[in-house]
Design a protein around this motif. Structure first.
Motif, PDB file in Angstrom:
ATOM      1  N   TYR A  28     -17.923  -0.463 -15.836  1.00 50.01           N
ATOM      2  CA  TYR A  28     -18.991   0.535 -15.304  1.00 50.01           C
ATOM      3  C   TYR A  28     -19.546   1.983 -16.551  1.00 50.01           C
ATOM      4  O   TYR A  28     -18.715   1.954 -16.813  1.00 50.01           O
ATOM      5  CB  TYR A  28     -18.214   0.422 -13.721  1.00 50.01           C
ATOM      6  N   GLU A  32     -16.499   5.960  -9.435  1.00 53.84           N
ATOM      7  CA  GLU A  32     -17.087   5.807  -8.480  1.00 53.84           C
ATOM      8  C   GLU A  32     -17.215   4.188  -8.736  1.00 53.84           C
ATOM      9  O   GLU A  32     -17.015   4.005  -8.093  1.00 53.84           O
ATOM     10  CB  GLU A  32     -18.721   6.420  -8.220  1.00 53.84           C
ATOM     11  N   GLU A  33     -18.117   3.996  -9.564  1.00 54.08           N
ATOM     12  CA  GLU A  33     -18.597   2.852  -9.133  1.00 54.08           C
ATOM     13  C   GLU A  33     -17.075   1.903 -10.063  1.00 54.08           C
ATOM     14  O   GLU A  33     -16.400  -0.008  -9.160  1.00 54.08           O
ATOM     15  CB  GLU A  33     -19.738   1.956 -10.534  1.00 54.08           C
ATOM     16  N   GLN A  35     -14.407   2.518  -9.040  1.00 55.08           N
ATOM     17  CA  GLN A  35     -13.191   2.958  -8.033  1.00 55.08           C
ATOM     18  C   GLN A  35     -13.674   1.615  -7.085  1.00 55.08           C
ATOM     19  O   GLN A  35     -13.012   1.224  -6.352  1.00 55.08           O
ATOM     20  CB  GLN A  35     -13.425   4.231  -7.532  1.00 55.08           C
ATOM     21  N   LYS A  36     -15.073   1.780  -6.705  1.00 54.64           N
ATOM     22  CA  LYS A  36     -15.801   1.222  -5.857  1.00 54.64           C
ATOM     23  C   LYS A  36     -14.678  -0.267  -5.935  1.00 54.64           C
ATOM     24  O   LYS A  36     -14.699  -0.705  -5.368  1.00 54.64           O
ATOM     25  CB  LYS A  36     -17.095   1.017  -5.273  1.00 54.64           C
ATOM     26  N   ALA A  37     -15.542  -0.631  -7.237  1.00 54.99           N
ATOM     27  CA  ALA A  37     -14.587  -2.461  -7.732  1.00 54.99           C
ATOM     28  C   ALA A  37     -13.106  -2.255  -7.266  1.00 54.99           C
ATOM     29  O   ALA A  37     -12.752  -3.616  -6.803  1.00 54.99           O
ATOM     30  CB  ALA A  37     -15.175  -2.378  -8.502  1.00 54.99           C
ATOM     31  N   ASP A  39     -11.288  -1.069  -4.891  1.00 58.07           N
ATOM     32  CA  ASP A  39     -11.425  -0.647  -3.499  1.00 58.07           C
ATOM     33  C   ASP A  39     -12.161  -2.215  -3.076  1.00 58.07           C
ATOM     34  O   ASP A  39     -10.786  -2.459  -1.503  1.00 58.07           O
ATOM     35  CB  ASP A  39     -12.255   0.320  -3.295  1.00 58.07           C
ATOM     36  N   TYR A  40     -12.850  -2.241  -3.616  1.00 59.84           N
ATOM     37  CA  TYR A  40     -12.661  -4.639  -3.029  1.00 59.84           C
ATOM     38  C   TYR A  40     -11.972  -4.892  -2.866  1.00 59.84           C
ATOM     39  O   TYR A  40     -11.261  -5.343  -2.234  1.00 59.84           O
ATOM     40  CB  TYR A  40     -14.295  -4.474  -3.358  1.00 59.84           C
ATOM     41  N   ASP A  43      -9.013  -4.438  -0.824  1.00 61.16           N
ATOM     42  CA  ASP A  43      -9.265  -4.816   0.567  1.00 61.16           C
ATOM     43  C   ASP A  43      -9.564  -6.429   0.972  1.00 61.16           C
ATOM     44  O   ASP A  43      -9.383  -6.619   1.911  1.00 61.16           O
ATOM     45  CB  ASP A  43     -10.722  -4.796   0.722  1.00 61.16           C
ATOM     46  N   MET A 163     -18.496  -9.342  -4.299  1.00 59.10           N
ATOM     47  CA  MET A 163     -19.224  -8.111  -4.445  1.00 59.10           C
ATOM     48  C   MET A 163     -20.609  -8.117  -4.529  1.00 59.10           C
ATOM     49  O   MET A 163     -21.393  -7.881  -4.054  1.00 59.10           O
ATOM     50  CB  MET A 163     -17.568  -7.204  -5.107  1.00 59.10           C
ATOM     51  N   ASP A 164     -20.761  -8.124  -6.410  1.00 61.73           N
ATOM     52  CA  ASP A 164     -22.036  -8.483  -6.554  1.00 61.73           C
ATOM     53  C   ASP A 164     -22.373  -9.228  -8.040  1.00 61.73           C
ATOM     54  O   ASP A 164     -22.186  -8.932  -8.336  1.00 61.73           O
ATOM     55  CB  ASP A 164     -22.176  -6.658  -6.968  1.00 61.73           C
TER      56      ASP A 164
END
Length: 187
Positions: A28, A32-33, A35-37, A39-40, A43, A163-164
């Motif tokens: 990444y 932040e990217e 961390q977002k991964a 976090d996903y 979840d 996710m992406d």
């Protein structure tokens, strides 16, 4: 996996910051990217305790903030010494059996300022003008890689594909190119 720093780590910290057989889930451009991964993945009930975010391509940035003059050195030393003198003087005054005496506090502040100024001047003199500027610095990473224990890597990649999908396809192409490059370099 080797040490990430040249400083020795405590054994417990070393265990907490390492994975047995790490494999890449993704690379990444920002923390932040990454961390977002993570976090996903969290979840979606992924065992995130088997993940590690690693900053790569580290760079030290130093922003020069101004010229360092004798006046600034003396002023900063005096201010620092005055704060220390205020602290020490107040503590002594609070516990003085004869009662709180503001004159003692003021004299301790003055002595602290003088001491701070002399101490700063000596330090400045020892540098012989080799660093006549002030700055702030920070170590930053150019990329952030999310690593995962090998036993969960397939599930992690599947979740990140959900996710992406476009990003996951580009990551897979990058991994294939790196594998091909390693194979041809080794031959």
């Amino acid at each position: 996996m080797g040490d990430m720093t040249s400083q020795p780590m405590r054994p417990g910290l070393r265990a907490a910051l390492s994975l047995q057989y790490p494999m890449s889930l993704g690379l990444y451009d920002s923390y932040e990217e990454a961390q977002k991964a993570v976090d996903y993945l969290s979840d979606n009930e992924f065992p995130v305790q088997d993940l590690l975010i690693v900053g790569t391509d580290l760079k030290q940035l130093e922003r020069v903030t101004g010229r360092l003059t004798r006046g600034r050195v003396f002023g900063a030393g005096a201010l620092s010494g005055a704060w220390l003198g205020l602290f020490v003087g107040t503590i002594f005054a609070l516990f003085d059996p004869s009662g709180f005496n503001i004159l003692n506090v003021v004299s301790t502040v003055a002595f602290g300022a003088l001491f701070g100024m002399v101490w700063a001047a000596v330090g400045y003199r020892l540098t012989r003008g080799e660093r006549d500027f002030t700055s702030v610095s920070q170590v930053v990473a150019a990329k952030y890689e999310v690593l995962c224990e090998h036993k969960h890597v397939q599930r992690g990649r599947e979740l990140l594909t959900e996710m992406d999908p476009m990003r996951a396809a580009m990551q897979e192409v990058r991994r294939a190119q790196e594998a091909e490059r390693a194979r041809t370099d080794g031959a």
